[in-house]
Design an enzyme around this catalytic site. Sequence first.
Site, PDB file in Angstrom:
ATOM      1  N   TYR A 169      75.406 -35.668  33.564  1.00  0.00           N
ATOM      2  CA  TYR A 169      74.757 -36.165  34.196  1.00  0.00           C
ATOM      3  C   TYR A 169      75.143 -36.668  36.097  1.00  0.00           C
ATOM      4  CZ  TYR A 169      71.205 -39.246  37.192  1.00  0.00           C
ATOM      5  OH  TYR A 169      70.082 -39.191  38.110  1.00  0.00           O
ATOM      6  N   LYS A 173      74.258 -33.387  38.580  1.00  0.00           N
ATOM      7  CA  LYS A 173      73.930 -33.844  40.131  1.00  0.00           C
ATOM      8  C   LYS A 173      74.255 -33.207  41.253  1.00  0.00           C
ATOM      9  CE  LYS A 173      70.032 -35.829  39.196  1.00  0.00           C
ATOM     10  NZ  LYS A 173      68.576 -35.278  39.432  1.00  0.00           N
TER      11      LYS A 173
END
Length: 260
Positions: A169, A173
């Site tokens: 993640y 991002k």
Amino acid sequence: MSSAAETFQGCLVDLTGQTALVTGASRGIGRAIAHQLARCGANLALVARSEASLHSVIEEIAALGTPGKVQAFPGDVGKAEEIEAIVAKVEETMGGRIEILVNNAGITRDGLLLNMSDDQWDEVILVNLRSVFVFCRAVARLMLRQRYGRIVNVSSVSGVVGNAGQTNYSASKAGVIGFTKALSRELGKRKITANVVAPGFIATDMTERLPDDIKKMVKEKTSLQRMGEPSEIADAVTWLVGPGAGYVTGQVIVVDGGLT
């Protein structure tokens, strides 16, 4: 500001007549962004996997009595061919223009690195990062012809400082941030801005699933001693797509209550 924008409580800017494509619009932050842009008069193309959930958001917006047109465009943002088809359909059915793109769709598949599978890694990168690339590529073609556009990509504080148990993640991002900074340099000459909003811990169904001790720790580490609200992210996005942010591009707006 026009009367259309003045009519609705909470409207920050006048977006009357502009078309905004919002991904991940069926819940949480995406839903709040859709509500806020609708209050400001925008026509909305809402994207998510669940058509039923999108229609629920459309009903909520209809109850506000906002002037813009709102349509659902269900699809899987993990599939490039579906993204291209969605953008083509939005162009065809909503006046041939897209002034605003908000890439908000995202997923988590958390796990410590040594226990993380290839599928956990690939799925998160596909949805959180590759979809941003494909949507931006497709919509930028329209914006370049228009010589105008506002792109806001939703990242996370995990992409700014990292987070244990979220290497996939955090990488996705952080990738959104680097991608957007580069994109802003490519598109700026045509009056197209590209910026990032990086939320901290926001009160959504995703954070609601966190254990109570984790939520307590997050609040203690946040200067404002609370989680954020989806509407507070929507306000930041709305400012970035409005005329007041016309000289802002390639920036990361961190909205985390002082967590980082």
